[in-house]
Design a protein around this motif. Structure first.
Motif, PDB file in Angstrom:
ATOM      1  N   GLY A   1       0.793  -1.310  -0.267  1.00  0.00           N
ATOM      2  CA  GLY A   1      -0.051  -0.010  -0.110  1.00  0.00           C
ATOM      3  C   GLY A   1       0.936   1.189   0.079  1.00  0.00           C
ATOM      4  O   GLY A   1       2.106   1.299  -0.141  1.00  0.00           O
ATOM      5  N   ASN A   2       0.217   2.413   0.078  1.00  0.00           N
ATOM      6  CA  ASN A   2       0.997   3.789   0.220  1.00  0.00           C
ATOM      7  C   ASN A   2       0.712   4.731   1.362  1.00  0.00           C
ATOM      8  O   ASN A   2       1.089   5.579   1.580  1.00  0.00           O
ATOM      9  CB  ASN A   2       0.721   4.438  -0.964  1.00  0.00           C
ATOM     10  N   ARG A   3      -0.311   4.088   2.386  1.00  0.00           N
ATOM     11  CA  ARG A   3      -0.733   4.809   3.376  1.00  0.00           C
ATOM     12  C   ARG A   3      -0.327   4.000   4.655  1.00  0.00           C
ATOM     13  O   ARG A   3      -0.780   2.846   4.821  1.00  0.00           O
ATOM     14  CB  ARG A   3      -1.961   5.200   3.314  1.00  0.00           C
ATOM     15  N   PHE A   4       0.187   4.651   5.687  1.00  0.00           N
ATOM     16  CA  PHE A   4       0.411   4.093   6.892  1.00  0.00           C
ATOM     17  C   PHE A   4       0.090   4.965   7.952  1.00  0.00           C
ATOM     18  O   PHE A   4       0.719   6.096   8.029  1.00  0.00           O
ATOM     19  CB  PHE A   4       2.235   3.644   6.952  1.00  0.00           C
ATOM     20  N   ASN A   5      -0.610   4.523   8.938  1.00  0.00           N
ATOM     21  CA  ASN A   5      -1.196   5.207   9.730  1.00  0.00           C
ATOM     22  C   ASN A   5      -0.627   4.691  11.245  1.00  0.00           C
ATOM     23  O   ASN A   5      -0.205   3.255  11.578  1.00  0.00           O
ATOM     24  CB  ASN A   5      -2.762   4.978  10.138  1.00  0.00           C
TER      25      ASN A   5
ATOM     26  N   ASN B   1       0.201   0.063  13.906  1.00  0.00           N
ATOM     27  CA  ASN B   1       0.268   0.299  12.582  1.00  0.00           C
ATOM     28  C   ASN B   1      -0.101  -0.925  11.751  1.00  0.00           C
ATOM     29  O   ASN B   1       0.157  -1.926  11.795  1.00  0.00           O
ATOM     30  CB  ASN B   1       1.957   0.392  12.111  1.00  0.00           C
ATOM     31  N   SER B   2      -0.959  -0.842  10.653  1.00  0.00           N
ATOM     32  CA  SER B   2      -1.495  -1.921   9.736  1.00  0.00           C
ATOM     33  C   SER B   2      -2.039  -3.085  10.777  1.00  0.00           C
ATOM     34  O   SER B   2      -2.016  -4.153  10.079  1.00  0.00           O
ATOM     35  CB  SER B   2      -0.461  -2.286   8.950  1.00  0.00           C
ATOM     36  N   GLY B   3      -2.687  -2.851  11.728  1.00  0.00           N
ATOM     37  CA  GLY B   3      -3.201  -4.106  12.561  1.00  0.00           C
ATOM     38  C   GLY B   3      -2.465  -4.551  13.473  1.00  0.00           C
ATOM     39  O   GLY B   3      -2.692  -5.419  14.241  1.00  0.00           O
ATOM     40  N   SER B   4      -1.151  -4.007  13.345  1.00  0.00           N
ATOM     41  CA  SER B   4      -0.046  -5.041  14.307  1.00  0.00           C
ATOM     42  C   SER B   4       0.516  -4.040  15.351  1.00  0.00           C
ATOM     43  O   SER B   4       0.598  -2.636  14.773  1.00  0.00           O
ATOM     44  CB  SER B   4       1.092  -5.535  13.501  1.00  0.00           C
ATOM     45  N   ILE B   5       0.866  -4.476  16.512  1.00  0.00           N
ATOM     46  CA  ILE B   5       1.342  -3.615  17.544  1.00  0.00           C
ATOM     47  C   ILE B   5       2.849  -4.009  17.991  1.00  0.00           C
ATOM     48  O   ILE B   5       2.952  -5.074  18.258  1.00  0.00           O
ATOM     49  CB  ILE B   5       0.442  -3.819  18.796  1.00  0.00           C
ATOM     50  N   ALA B   6       3.674  -3.014  17.877  1.00  0.00           N
ATOM     51  CA  ALA B   6       5.118  -3.017  18.197  1.00  0.00           C
ATOM     52  C   ALA B   6       5.190  -2.519  19.687  1.00  0.00           C
ATOM     53  O   ALA B   6       4.544  -1.403  19.802  1.00  0.00           O
ATOM     54  CB  ALA B   6       6.021  -2.497  17.275  1.00  0.00           C
ATOM     55  N   THR B   7       5.761  -3.375  20.368  1.00  0.00           N
ATOM     56  CA  THR B   7       5.936  -2.661  22.051  1.00  0.00           C
ATOM     57  C   THR B   7       7.281  -3.163  22.459  1.00  0.00           C
ATOM     58  O   THR B   7       7.738  -3.995  22.182  1.00  0.00           O
ATOM     59  CB  THR B   7       4.932  -3.470  22.828  1.00  0.00           C
ATOM     60  N   ILE B   8       7.744  -2.064  23.315  1.00  0.00           N
ATOM     61  CA  ILE B   8       8.877  -2.328  23.983  1.00  0.00           C
ATOM     62  C   ILE B   8       8.533  -1.771  25.699  1.00  0.00           C
ATOM     63  O   ILE B   8       7.996  -0.725  25.673  1.00  0.00           O
ATOM     64  CB  ILE B   8      10.079  -1.572  23.419  1.00  0.00           C
TER      65      ILE B   8
ATOM     66  N   ASN C   1       8.628  -6.554  21.227  1.00  0.00           N
ATOM     67  CA  ASN C   1       8.043  -7.498  20.429  1.00  0.00           C
ATOM     68  C   ASN C   1       7.746  -6.714  19.240  1.00  0.00           C
ATOM     69  O   ASN C   1       6.876  -5.898  19.249  1.00  0.00           O
ATOM     70  CB  ASN C   1       6.885  -8.103  21.208  1.00  0.00           C
ATOM     71  N   TYR C   2       8.453  -6.720  18.275  1.00  0.00           N
ATOM     72  CA  TYR C   2       8.185  -6.024  17.057  1.00  0.00           C
ATOM     73  C   TYR C   2       7.725  -7.078  15.911  1.00  0.00           C
ATOM     74  O   TYR C   2       8.437  -7.885  15.490  1.00  0.00           O
ATOM     75  CB  TYR C   2       9.312  -5.446  16.347  1.00  0.00           C
ATOM     76  N   PRO C   3       6.379  -6.859  15.575  1.00  0.00           N
ATOM     77  CA  PRO C   3       5.705  -7.922  14.408  1.00  0.00           C
ATOM     78  C   PRO C   3       6.480  -7.733  13.178  1.00  0.00           C
ATOM     79  O   PRO C   3       6.756  -6.883  12.720  1.00  0.00           O
ATOM     80  CB  PRO C   3       4.242  -7.666  14.662  1.00  0.00           C
ATOM     81  N   LYS C   4       6.438  -9.180  12.512  1.00  0.00           N
ATOM     82  CA  LYS C   4       6.897  -8.847  11.209  1.00  0.00           C
ATOM     83  C   LYS C   4       6.087  -8.117  10.366  1.00  0.00           C
ATOM     84  O   LYS C   4       6.645  -7.466   9.151  1.00  0.00           O
ATOM     85  CB  LYS C   4       6.946 -10.424  10.250  1.00  0.00           C
ATOM     86  N   GLU C   5       4.759  -7.946  10.432  1.00  0.00           N
ATOM     87  CA  GLU C   5       3.842  -6.821   9.646  1.00  0.00           C
ATOM     88  C   GLU C   5       4.166  -5.557   9.957  1.00  0.00           C
ATOM     89  O   GLU C   5       3.659  -4.547   9.117  1.00  0.00           O
ATOM     90  CB  GLU C   5       2.575  -7.393   9.936  1.00  0.00           C
TER      91      GLU C   5
END
Length: 532
Positions: free
Chosen positions: A236-240, A262-269, A288-292
């Motif tokens: 895609g071309n839009r990232f929230n 971002n894009s339905g995935s949650i990165a957390t530290i 925990n940084y998801p691959k998505e």
């Protein structure tokens, strides 16, 4: 008023000029074959007008070696702060540091190293005026910070173009290029062909002196969709991005962290620091940084850059004793997706022990041991698979201040790797000498021998102000350099560095376009700094 306050602050500004030329004295293959449009000179010019820390105007131009135009890259900004309720305002190029870097952070930040407990939590600087020669990963537009007692509000907008590659068949972005090279028509064809727009708002609220909480919302828009060829590629071309961060101290405990959607995935530290007393500190952190999860301007703490496709648990200790200071860390990490060719998880771990002590007056001894064991991709029986790669690095260092004007440093560095089994050694001797408070000299001689590039040893060098040099040394040879700096009484400083790499057993150095005929690679750098 705001404008009267701004006008008053513009008077009596200090001016700082910096000009630098770096020249590799040996021509490599690309120059001999006329593959580049410009000369081999790397030219850097910077102008800063500043009044205390209130007003700053900056302009920088740079030409990389091989480029034709002296201002192939230009960056600029106007920055003011402490203008009443306007805490800071910026127009031009800038960076945003928020939370722990999962959504927005500068490209370069300290990760794992000998400072094992103070690396987290990160303390974001908010709006940062940008004046670096990195040509891509910054924002260009305007940013504003408003301050109301314990509440800080930020808004920012950016619109710029990035270097990259666009698939002519699908009109999708297949790559973003961050090397900044525009040395021939092929590289120029990739210049500024991707549009990027970023809009954002954030708020930080301080609850007394011991707690703070922050929220961020930003949108990144690109002029083309990304070509999604592998699971780790964006689409895609839009990232929230919606991010929340916190920092809370209670007695001897400090908790901090950030979670970003971002894009339905949650990165957390999330991290916890326990300062038992002034001599003993513990740090624990889970990420925990998801691959998505993907962000071009993300730079979270971890084994890799960015904040994608990684889980890890970090433990750090710092302990001061009468026998010296001890530092430890142990980091375990997992990559949920190894690569597009190996679609399953890989893992690894890393351990550091660092010890420093002053056994005698004016003398410091340092010992560092790093062990890393992690999965690496390899071809096994004509199939892609994983092998365990183990790396060990041992370093002994002794610094001695012989007098007020003379300081010496000696180092022995050993490296050992498996798969295949290799080893290497590096030794250097350094001396720094101060003449009459006006002339500084720093010289170093390095000898090294490794089985191949796989057992290379990095060697961080002294250099001109603003230049970072950390070359990997491998094979067999020696390197030496001398850095000098002359300071005048009227604000003019002159500095120079000459470095030389010599490999007696080689007929050529490097390969491809950077190949040099012969076994000598030398460089001359010159810099002028003038403040008035």
């Amino acid at each position: 008023s705001f404008f009267n306050s701004l006008t008053d602050k513009l008077y009596g500004m200090n001016i700082s000029l910096r000009s630098r030329i770096i020249n590799d004295l040996q021509e490599d293959r690309a120059y001999k074959q006329n593959k580049y449009d410009g000369s081999g000179l790397k030219i850097y010019n910077r102008l800063i007008l500043k009044k205390e820390n209130k007003i700053r105007i900056g302009l920088l131009t740079e030409k990389d070696a091989g480029e034709k135009s002296i201002n192939d890259f230009t960056t600029f900004h106007f920055y003011a702060r402490d203008l009443g309720v306007v805490k800071s305002i910026l127009a031009g190029d800038y960076l945003i540091e928020f939370g722990q870097g999962l959504a927005l952070w500068s490209r370069y930040s300290i990760s794992k190293g000998t400072e094992t407990v103070r690396i987290l939590p990160r303390n974001g600087k908010g709006i940062i005026p940008y004046l670096s020669s990195d040509e891509n990963l910054f924002l260009r537009g305007a940013a504003l910070q408003l301050s109301f007692s314990d509440l800080n509000l930020y808004s920012f907008i950016s619109s710029k173009r990035l270097d990259g590659t666009i698939n002519t068949l699908t009109n999708e972005i297949s790559a973003i290029r961050i090397d900044g090279f525009h040395r021939n028509q092929n590289e120029i064809n990739h210049q500024k062909i991707i549009s990027e727009k970023i809009f954002g708002l954030s708020a930080e609220y301080n609850i007394g002196e011991n707690a703070s909480f922050g929220l961020l919302y930003c949108i990144s828009l690109y002029g083309n969709n990304f070509q999604n060829n592998a699971i780790l590629d964006p689409s895609g071309n839009r990232f929230n991005y919606f991010s929340a961060s916190y920092n809370y101290s209670f007695n001897k405990l400090t908790f901090s962290g950030e979670s970003s959607l971002n894009s339905g995935s949650i990165a957390t530290i999330n991290s916890a620091e326990l300062a038992v007393d002034k001599n003993f500190t513990l740090l624990f952190s889970y990420r925990n940084y998801p691959k998505e999860y993907w962000g071009l301007h993300s730079n979270g703490f971890g084994e890799k850059d960015g904040a994608q496709n990684e889980r890890g648990f970090y433990s750090g200790i710092k302990m001061k004793t009468e026998l010296g200071t001890f530092y430890f860390y142990y980091d375990q990490f997992v990559y949920p997706y190894t690569s597009e060719k190996i679609p399953f998880a890989s893992n690894g771990n890393e351990f550091l022990f660092y010890y420093t002590v002053r056994p005698l007056p004016n003398t410091e001894f340092r010992f560092r041991y790093i062990y890393q064991n992690k999965d690496n991709t390899a071809v096994i029986d004509d199939q892609y698979g994983l092998i365990k790669k183990r790396t060990e690095n041992i370093r002994f260092e002794l610094t001695y201040k012989a007098s007020k004007n003379i300081q010496m440093r000696s180092r022995v560095n050993l490296s050992m790797v498996n798969a295949p089994s290799e080893k290497g050694i590096l030794l250097f001797q350094e001396i720094k000498y101060l003449f009459l408070q006006t002339l500084n000299l720093s010289a170093r001689v390095i000898f090294f021998k490794t089985d191949s590039y796989n057992s290379r040893i990095y060697e961080f060098e002294n250099d001109l102000r603003g230049v970072m040099t950390n070359p990997p040394l491998y094979g067999e040879g020696m390197r030496w350099y001398i850095v000098s700096q002359y300071r005048t009484s009227f604000g003019l400083n002159l500095s120079m560095k000459y470095s030389e790499l010599f490999k007696p057993g080689e007929r050529t150095l490097s390969s491809g376009d950077t190949e040099i005929q012969g076994n000598l690679d030398n460089r001359l750098s010159f810099q002028v700094d003038w403040q008035f």
